[in-house]
Design a protein around this motif. Structure first.
Motif, PDB file in Angstrom:
ATOM      1  N   ALA A 134       0.840  -1.198   0.000  1.00  0.00           N
ATOM      2  CA  ALA A 134       0.000   0.000   0.000  1.00  0.00           C
ATOM      3  C   ALA A 134       0.870   1.241   0.000  1.00  0.00           C
ATOM      4  CB  ALA A 134      -0.902  -0.002   1.236  1.00  0.00           C
ATOM      5  N   PHE A 135       0.351   2.315  -0.560  1.00  0.00           N
ATOM      6  CA  PHE A 135       1.072   3.583  -0.596  1.00  0.00           C
ATOM      7  C   PHE A 135       1.106   4.215   0.796  1.00  0.00           C
ATOM      8  CE2 PHE A 135       1.249   2.905  -4.880  1.00  0.00           C
ATOM      9  CZ  PHE A 135       1.535   4.003  -5.676  1.00  0.00           C
ATOM     10  N   ASP A 136       2.130   5.033   1.026  1.00  0.00           N
ATOM     11  CA  ASP A 136       2.233   5.782   2.270  1.00  0.00           C
ATOM     12  C   ASP A 136       1.267   6.954   2.226  1.00  0.00           C
ATOM     13  OD1 ASP A 136       4.365   4.228   3.428  1.00  0.00           O
ATOM     14  OD2 ASP A 136       5.702   5.150   1.964  1.00  0.00           O
ATOM     15  N   ALA A 137       0.660   7.268   3.370  1.00  0.00           N
ATOM     16  CA  ALA A 137      -0.284   8.380   3.459  1.00  0.00           C
ATOM     17  C   ALA A 137       0.462   9.709   3.324  1.00  0.00           C
ATOM     18  CB  ALA A 137      -1.005   8.324   4.802  1.00  0.00           C
ATOM     19  N   PRO A 138      -0.248  10.764   2.955  1.00  0.00           N
ATOM     20  CA  PRO A 138       0.379  12.090   2.908  1.00  0.00           C
ATOM     21  C   PRO A 138       0.946  12.457   4.283  1.00  0.00           C
ATOM     22  CG  PRO A 138      -1.777  12.139   1.867  1.00  0.00           C
ATOM     23  CD  PRO A 138      -1.644  10.799   2.529  1.00  0.00           C
ATOM     24  N   HIS A 139       2.006  13.246   4.245  1.00  0.00           N
ATOM     25  CA  HIS A 139       2.652  13.666   5.491  1.00  0.00           C
ATOM     26  C   HIS A 139       1.811  14.747   6.168  1.00  0.00           C
ATOM     27  CE1 HIS A 139       6.292  11.453   4.466  1.00  0.00           C
ATOM     28  NE2 HIS A 139       6.083  11.860   3.237  1.00  0.00           N
ATOM     29  N   PRO A 140       1.453  14.567   7.437  1.00  0.00           N
ATOM     30  CA  PRO A 140       0.604  15.555   8.106  1.00  0.00           C
ATOM     31  C   PRO A 140       1.321  16.868   8.425  1.00  0.00           C
ATOM     32  CG  PRO A 140       1.239  13.841   9.651  1.00  0.00           C
ATOM     33  CD  PRO A 140       1.752  13.431   8.295  1.00  0.00           C
ATOM     34  N   HIS A 141       2.651  16.848   8.496  1.00  0.00           N
ATOM     35  CA  HIS A 141       3.415  18.049   8.866  1.00  0.00           C
ATOM     36  C   HIS A 141       4.365  18.439   7.740  1.00  0.00           C
ATOM     37  CE1 HIS A 141       1.779  17.612  12.836  1.00  0.00           C
ATOM     38  NE2 HIS A 141       2.219  16.364  12.885  1.00  0.00           N
ATOM     39  N   GLY A 142       3.836  18.728   6.588  1.00  0.00           N
ATOM     40  CA  GLY A 142       4.663  19.091   5.440  1.00  0.00           C
ATOM     41  C   GLY A 142       4.873  17.897   4.534  1.00  0.00           C
ATOM     42  N   GLY A 143       5.463  18.147   3.420  1.00  0.00           N
ATOM     43  CA  GLY A 143       5.670  17.092   2.446  1.00  0.00           C
ATOM     44  C   GLY A 143       4.525  17.047   1.457  1.00  0.00           C
ATOM     45  N   PRO A 144       4.537  16.095   0.560  1.00  0.00           N
ATOM     46  CA  PRO A 144       3.511  16.062  -0.485  1.00  0.00           C
ATOM     47  C   PRO A 144       2.128  15.751   0.087  1.00  0.00           C
ATOM     48  CG  PRO A 144       4.862  14.091  -0.585  1.00  0.00           C
ATOM     49  CD  PRO A 144       5.491  15.002   0.435  1.00  0.00           C
ATOM     50  N   PRO A 145       1.098  16.343  -0.510  1.00  0.00           N
ATOM     51  CA  PRO A 145      -0.268  16.106  -0.028  1.00  0.00           C
ATOM     52  C   PRO A 145      -0.900  14.844  -0.610  1.00  0.00           C
ATOM     53  CG  PRO A 145      -0.296  17.716  -1.775  1.00  0.00           C
ATOM     54  CD  PRO A 145       1.161  17.382  -1.524  1.00  0.00           C
ATOM     55  N   PHE A 146      -0.149  14.085  -1.390  1.00  0.00           N
ATOM     56  CA  PHE A 146      -0.677  12.893  -2.046  1.00  0.00           C
ATOM     57  C   PHE A 146      -0.029  11.643  -1.460  1.00  0.00           C
ATOM     58  CE2 PHE A 146       2.193  15.435  -4.708  1.00  0.00           C
ATOM     59  CZ  PHE A 146       3.349  14.677  -4.624  1.00  0.00           C
ATOM     60  N   HIS A 147      -0.534  10.477  -1.836  1.00  0.00           N
ATOM     61  CA  HIS A 147      -0.031   9.181  -1.384  1.00  0.00           C
ATOM     62  C   HIS A 147       1.161   8.786  -2.259  1.00  0.00           C
ATOM     63  CE1 HIS A 147      -3.600   8.557   1.160  1.00  0.00           C
ATOM     64  NE2 HIS A 147      -4.168   9.310   0.236  1.00  0.00           N
ATOM     65  N   THR A 148       2.191   8.212  -1.642  1.00  0.00           N
ATOM     66  CA  THR A 148       3.420   7.895  -2.370  1.00  0.00           C
ATOM     67  C   THR A 148       3.936   6.496  -2.053  1.00  0.00           C
ATOM     68  OG1 THR A 148       4.795   8.847  -0.628  1.00  0.00           O
ATOM     69  CG2 THR A 148       4.166  10.317  -2.448  1.00  0.00           C
ATOM     70  N   LEU A 149       4.741   5.997  -2.968  1.00  0.00           N
ATOM     71  CA  LEU A 149       5.455   4.737  -2.771  1.00  0.00           C
ATOM     72  C   LEU A 149       6.811   4.866  -3.443  1.00  0.00           C
ATOM     73  CD1 LEU A 149       5.445   1.775  -1.758  1.00  0.00           C
ATOM     74  CD2 LEU A 149       4.665   1.138  -4.053  1.00  0.00           C
ATOM     75  N   HIS A 150       7.873   4.729  -2.648  1.00  0.00           N
ATOM     76  CA  HIS A 150       9.244   4.748  -3.180  1.00  0.00           C
ATOM     77  C   HIS A 150       9.651   3.333  -3.582  1.00  0.00           C
ATOM     78  CE1 HIS A 150       9.301   8.526  -0.932  1.00  0.00           C
ATOM     79  NE2 HIS A 150      10.374   8.864  -1.631  1.00  0.00           N
ATOM     80  N   ALA A 151      10.485   3.253  -4.592  1.00  0.00           N
ATOM     81  CA  ALA A 151      11.133   1.994  -4.972  1.00  0.00           C
ATOM     82  C   ALA A 151      12.609   2.312  -5.202  1.00  0.00           C
ATOM     83  CB  ALA A 151      10.495   1.402  -6.230  1.00  0.00           C
ATOM     84  N   TRP A 152      13.445   1.852  -4.296  1.00  0.00           N
ATOM     85  CA  TRP A 152      14.881   2.143  -4.344  1.00  0.00           C
ATOM     86  C   TRP A 152      15.556   1.159  -5.299  1.00  0.00           C
ATOM     87  CZ3 TRP A 152      16.429   6.556  -2.210  1.00  0.00           C
ATOM     88  CH2 TRP A 152      15.541   7.161  -1.302  1.00  0.00           C
ATOM     89  N   VAL A 153      15.316   1.352  -6.578  1.00  0.00           N
ATOM     90  CA  VAL A 153      15.801   0.416  -7.586  1.00  0.00           C
ATOM     91  C   VAL A 153      17.223   0.717  -8.053  1.00  0.00           C
ATOM     92  CG1 VAL A 153      13.484  -0.231  -8.380  1.00  0.00           C
ATOM     93  CG2 VAL A 153      14.676   1.699  -9.466  1.00  0.00           C
ATOM     94  N   TRP A 154      17.761   1.885  -7.696  1.00  0.00           N
ATOM     95  CA  TRP A 154      19.117   2.249  -8.138  1.00  0.00           C
ATOM     96  C   TRP A 154      20.075   2.466  -6.972  1.00  0.00           C
ATOM     97  CZ3 TRP A 154      20.072   1.039 -12.849  1.00  0.00           C
ATOM     98  CH2 TRP A 154      19.052   1.078 -13.812  1.00  0.00           C
ATOM     99  N   GLN A 155      19.624   2.296  -5.745  1.00  0.00           N
ATOM    100  CA  GLN A 155      20.465   2.470  -4.560  1.00  0.00           C
ATOM    101  C   GLN A 155      20.010   1.463  -3.516  1.00  0.00           C
ATOM    102  OE1 GLN A 155      23.059   4.845  -3.641  1.00  0.00           O
ATOM    103  NE2 GLN A 155      23.207   3.423  -1.949  1.00  0.00           N
TER     104      GLN A 155
END
Length: 172
Positions: A134-155
């Motif tokens: 599942a995607f991460d919820a928006p950050h309540p104290h700053g950050g993007p207002p949308f849901h996100t999912l990182h994939a560390w495919v190059w590091q």
């Protein structure tokens, strides 16, 4: 004709090393399947899905290629993430395409250049998931207002390939 030999450039060696690292991640990834995106081959091993992401984003090691494709700087350097270059936000989970991430994440190098370290998916849809997570919820104290999912495919990331933060990435 006399055959000539060429010495690989540093960039070529770096790309080969990145490709081999990606292959090692794919081979070493768990064999269990993780919820593939509908329309992208059904259930497939997570390693195979991430290998496809690496293959389709390899050209973005060149930041100029990313900006030419519409990715624009969207954040200062975020600790344990890096700089975000974004080209949109998916309206719904159905609009997400694992091979076309909404955001590219770059870490600064000591020489001032940027290194592609991750891709990030962004949507307004709270029910979104990719790669069985599942995607991460928006950050309540700053950050993007949308849901996100990182994939560390190059590091590499000791916290996990789909973790939002990577202790191996520094803004220093």
């Amino acid at each position: 004709m006399i055959p000539t030999t060429t010495t690989p450039t540093r960039r070529t060696r770096s790309r080969v090393a990145a490709a081999l690292a990606g292959l090692a991640l794919a081979v070493g990834a768990p064999a269990a399947t993780a919820g593939a995106h509908p329309g992208h081959g059904g259930e497939r091993p997570l390693g195979a899905q991430l290998a496809e992401v690496r293959a389709t984003t390899a050209k973005y090691h060149d930041v100029d290629a990313a900006t030419a494709d519409g990715y624009l700087p969207s954040s200062p350097c975020v600790p344990n993430m890096g700089y975000h270059y974004q080209r949109g936000t998916a309206a719904t989970a159905a609009d997400l395409d694992p091979t076309a991430p909404e955001i590219l994440v770059y870490a600064p190098r000591k020489n001032g250049s940027l290194k592609l370290v991750a891709v990030e998916y962004a949507t307004w849809d709270a029910s979104a998931s990719l790669f069985g997570r599942a995607f991460d919820a928006p950050h309540p104290h700053g950050g993007p207002p949308f849901h996100t999912l990182h994939a560390w495919v190059w590091q590499g990331n000791p916290a996990g390939v789909l973790s939002p933060l990577n202790p191996n990435v520094s803004c220093d």
